[in-house]
Structure formats: C-alpha cells, structure tokens
Design a protein around this motif. Sequence first.
Motif, PDB file in Angstrom:
ATOM      1  N   VAL A 152      -1.962   5.021   6.008  1.00  0.00           N
ATOM      2  CA  VAL A 152      -1.251   3.929   6.248  1.00  0.00           C
ATOM      3  C   VAL A 152      -1.548   2.519   7.749  1.00  0.00           C
ATOM      4  N   THR A 195       3.774  -1.223   3.646  1.00  0.00           N
ATOM      5  CA  THR A 195       2.856  -0.077   3.351  1.00  0.00           C
ATOM      6  C   THR A 195       4.376   1.162   3.177  1.00  0.00           C
ATOM      7  N   GLY A 236       4.461  -0.863   9.786  1.00  0.00           N
ATOM      8  CA  GLY A 236       3.534  -0.795   8.843  1.00  0.00           C
ATOM      9  C   GLY A 236       4.172   0.679   8.974  1.00  0.00           C
ATOM     10  N   VAL A 276       1.178  -1.149  -0.124  1.00  0.00           N
ATOM     11  CA  VAL A 276      -0.628   0.116   0.504  1.00  0.00           C
ATOM     12  C   VAL A 276       1.163   1.193  -0.037  1.00  0.00           C
ATOM     13  N   MET A 284      -2.886  -0.715   7.882  1.00  0.00           N
ATOM     14  CA  MET A 284      -2.557  -1.847   7.812  1.00  0.00           C
ATOM     15  C   MET A 284      -2.994  -2.433   9.300  1.00  0.00           C
TER      16      MET A 284
END
Length: 209
Positions: A51, A63, A196, A35, A55
């Motif tokens: 993000v 991410t 993340g 992502v 996550m």
Amino acid sequence: MSVLVVAGTGSGVGKSVVTAAVAALAVARKAEVAVVKAAQTGVGAGDDGDVDRVMRLSGVRTTFELGRFPDALPPAAAARAAGLPPVSMSAAVTLVRELSESNRLVLVEGTGGLLDRYDEDGATVADLARTLRAQVLVVVSPGAGTVNDTALTLEALAHRGARPRGGRHRAVARRARARGALRRRRPGDAGGAAPGRRAARRGRCAARA
C-alpha cells in the motif's frame, strides 16, 4: 460506486504497480479512490508494504492493510507460521462495502496468486470478488508459461462465478509512467507515504480488534 479486485497469476507479477496505475488514472479524473490490501506477507513491521508503494506512485491517500505477516508465504500459511490469527475475510468484505459508499473506486489488491488461501477455511481473493460482486483485473507475467497460467486463472474465476475485467502485465505501468500518470512522491509531499502508512496501521488494528 465501483469495486475492482486486482488479482495475479502468482507473486511478483506486478499487482501493486498495476493497482497504482489504475488508481493514478482515477485520481487524474478527480475520482475519490481507496485501496485495500487484505494481507501483506513477506514484510516486517515498520517496513514499507504494497500500500505504501501504491500511494507513492499514485497519490492515493485512503489505504488499508488488514493483516501483515513476516514470512513470504500464502496468507493463511504466513499467519500460522507467525502464530497470528489469519485475516478475516468477512471483515474485508465489510470494509470494502463501507468504503464503496464514499469512494468512486475501491481497489482491492490480492496477495500471491488467485487461489492462495487467506484463512483455514480456504477463502481466496476469488471468493472475496464473488461475495462483493466485483470485477477482477488479472495481472500476468510477460514471461514463458504466461498463456497456461492465465488460462488456469481465468478458468478458476469462471468456476467460482467471478467476473474477469481483463488482463494486464507490467508494460501497462511503463506506459502509465511515460504519460506521467504514475508519480514518485517524497514522504513530505502532500499525499505522501506517511498518511498512507498511518491509514494502513489503523486498518490492521481495526481488523485485529
């Protein structure tokens, strides 16, 4: 490998939750997912951004956040207000293409509406989608005015040669959560928030280097 840009008709329509829903469905099918958030606005340093939410809800670990600006403005204006360089869209294109080589699906979440500017040249997430030859999933609000906003967004996509993948509103997230596709994870869980955030910060540092 597939790249899907998640764009919206505006801010607050639920792009992050829809991104998480799509990511969770892909993860449930054992697909490798990444992502990318090109620009995070309206969030201070050290605070959770989009993000992190994606996550926590989906379990995705890969991410990247390429720029963060504290003012809740379109990315170019937010960068200017903060006295920071804007996000490099060429860097975003390079990153997404690299990620697409090792991931089954790369999700790119936009900021604000489809035509919000990311830099002083006027680049938008629609331009990013066209350059990547990616399909675009448009997230819309279920409220009044949606038909007009959606029609204008789809018209803008068509004018720029981008390909719409479809439209979703926040009800898709409720259905996904009801099926158990979206998961709320604690920071200590495997695939939780901490990895993340580290990946996102690495992405910001790489973009500004």
